[in-house]
Design a protein around this motif. Structure first.
Motif, mmCIF file in Angstrom:
data_model
loop_
_atom_site.group_PDB
_atom_site.id
_atom_site.type_symbol
_atom_site.label_atom_id
_atom_site.label_comp_id
_atom_site.label_asym_id
_atom_site.label_seq_id
_atom_site.Cartn_x
_atom_site.Cartn_y
_atom_site.Cartn_z
ATOM 1 N N THR A 1 0.811 -1.123 0.029
ATOM 2 C CA THR A 1 0.160 0.081 0.111
ATOM 3 C C THR A 1 0.880 1.130 0.155
ATOM 4 O O THR A 1 0.468 2.329 -0.749
ATOM 5 C CB THR A 1 -0.999 -0.007 1.170
ATOM 6 N N ALA A 2 1.842 1.279 0.740
ATOM 7 C CA ALA A 2 2.997 2.272 0.704
ATOM 8 C C ALA A 2 3.541 2.420 -0.613
ATOM 9 O O ALA A 2 3.505 3.663 -1.100
ATOM 10 C CB ALA A 2 3.994 2.295 1.605
ATOM 11 N N ALA A 3 3.846 1.314 -1.340
ATOM 12 C CA ALA A 3 4.361 1.356 -2.877
ATOM 13 C C ALA A 3 3.381 2.415 -3.817
ATOM 14 O O ALA A 3 3.557 2.973 -4.697
ATOM 15 C CB ALA A 3 4.909 0.200 -3.283
ATOM 16 N N ALA A 4 2.117 1.691 -3.543
ATOM 17 C CA ALA A 4 1.096 2.347 -4.426
ATOM 18 C C ALA A 4 0.762 3.584 -4.149
ATOM 19 O O ALA A 4 0.688 4.375 -5.053
ATOM 20 C CB ALA A 4 -0.103 1.376 -4.141
ATOM 21 N N VAL A 5 0.723 4.232 -2.995
ATOM 22 C CA VAL A 5 0.974 5.549 -2.811
ATOM 23 C C VAL A 5 1.767 6.324 -3.199
ATOM 24 O O VAL A 5 1.823 7.471 -4.006
ATOM 25 C CB VAL A 5 0.790 6.016 -1.193
ATOM 26 N N ALA A 6 3.338 5.729 -3.061
ATOM 27 C CA ALA A 6 4.361 6.363 -3.520
ATOM 28 C C ALA A 6 4.471 6.629 -5.269
ATOM 29 O O ALA A 6 4.880 7.329 -5.760
ATOM 30 C CB ALA A 6 5.576 5.713 -3.336
ATOM 31 N N ALA A 7 3.784 5.382 -5.769
ATOM 32 C CA ALA A 7 3.643 5.200 -7.364
ATOM 33 C C ALA A 7 2.568 6.381 -7.823
ATOM 34 O O ALA A 7 2.926 6.897 -9.047
ATOM 35 C CB ALA A 7 3.163 3.948 -7.792
ATOM 36 N N ALA A 8 1.704 6.804 -7.094
ATOM 37 C CA ALA A 8 0.684 7.701 -7.370
ATOM 38 C C ALA A 8 0.239 7.526 -8.749
ATOM 39 O O ALA A 8 0.340 8.438 -9.780
ATOM 40 C CB ALA A 8 1.069 9.291 -7.208
ATOM 41 N N PRO A 9 -0.767 6.446 -8.964
ATOM 42 C CA PRO A 9 -1.220 6.029 -10.459
ATOM 43 C C PRO A 9 -1.567 7.230 -11.069
ATOM 44 O O PRO A 9 -2.459 7.882 -10.593
ATOM 45 C CB PRO A 9 -2.041 5.263 -10.016
ATOM 46 N N ALA A 10 -1.241 7.662 -12.106
ATOM 47 C CA ALA A 10 -1.775 8.786 -12.967
ATOM 48 C C ALA A 10 -2.674 8.462 -14.189
ATOM 49 O O ALA A 10 -3.228 9.304 -14.566
ATOM 50 C CB ALA A 10 -0.459 9.793 -13.633
ATOM 51 N N ASP A 11 -2.813 7.257 -14.431
ATOM 52 C CA ASP A 11 -3.751 6.811 -15.292
ATOM 53 C C ASP A 11 -3.950 5.371 -15.146
ATOM 54 O O ASP A 11 -3.795 4.493 -14.062
ATOM 55 C CB ASP A 11 -3.035 6.636 -16.795
ATOM 56 N N LEU A 12 -5.145 4.985 -15.660
ATOM 57 C CA LEU A 12 -5.947 3.592 -15.433
ATOM 58 C C LEU A 12 -4.753 2.399 -15.571
ATOM 59 O O LEU A 12 -4.844 1.463 -14.717
ATOM 60 C CB LEU A 12 -7.050 3.182 -16.397
ATOM 61 N N ASP A 13 -4.080 2.299 -16.387
ATOM 62 C CA ASP A 13 -2.899 1.187 -16.621
ATOM 63 C C ASP A 13 -2.070 1.267 -15.312
ATOM 64 O O ASP A 13 -1.728 0.211 -14.948
ATOM 65 C CB ASP A 13 -2.325 1.480 -17.735
#
Length: 145
Positions: A108-120
């Motif tokens: 979850t921390a990695a997902a926040v850090a990645a801050a997905p900018a698009d659907l893919d």
């Protein structure tokens, strides 16, 4: 006088902590997680348009909630009884359960850090997070009807 007030405040806080309900506390965390997943999943499924702000907010909730999962405090002996879906397997394999919690925290921390900018990008990050949820629920949760 100030020392007396501080001492009484400390006792009041300690007393209220003794009445904490670990089952209710962990259920509140899981309910918040469900709401956060519910904000993201329809985007991943194509049922709602991608919204980066909603995604980041939901991922932050998941990450913050992951940090709140203190296995020793939320899953003490005896809390496998009562109104809970926690499987006895948690107490049989506390180390394995702790490892699942730590993986959830990291992903979850990695997902926040990645801050997905698009659907893919969301699909990649959310896929990792959702796999944690599913894997843990399969092993450590009893779904009650």
């Amino acid at each position: 006088m100030r020392t007396l007030i501080l001492a009484l405040s400390a006792l009041a806080l300690a007393g209220s902590a003794a009445f904490a309900d670990p089952i209710a506390d962990r259920q509140a965390i899981m309910k918040a997680n469900g709401k956060a997943v519910g904000a993201i999943a329809p985007m991943v499924k194509g049922e709602k348009p991608f919204d980066a702000a909603v995604v980041l907010d939901a991922l932050k909730t998941l990450s913050e909630d992951a940090q709140k999962i203190d296995v020793a405090a939320l899953f003490p002996e005896g809390t496998d009884k009562g109104d809970t879906e926690a499987s006895p397997k948690i107490w049989e394999d506390m180390a394995g359960f702790q490892a699942k919690v730590e993986k959830f925290r990291a992903d979850t921390a990695a997902a926040v850090a990645a801050a997905p900018a698009d659907l893919d990008a969301l699909k990649v990050e959310f896929g990792k997070v959702a796999a944690n949820c599913g894997g843990c629920h399969e092993t450590f949760r009893i779904k009650k009807s």
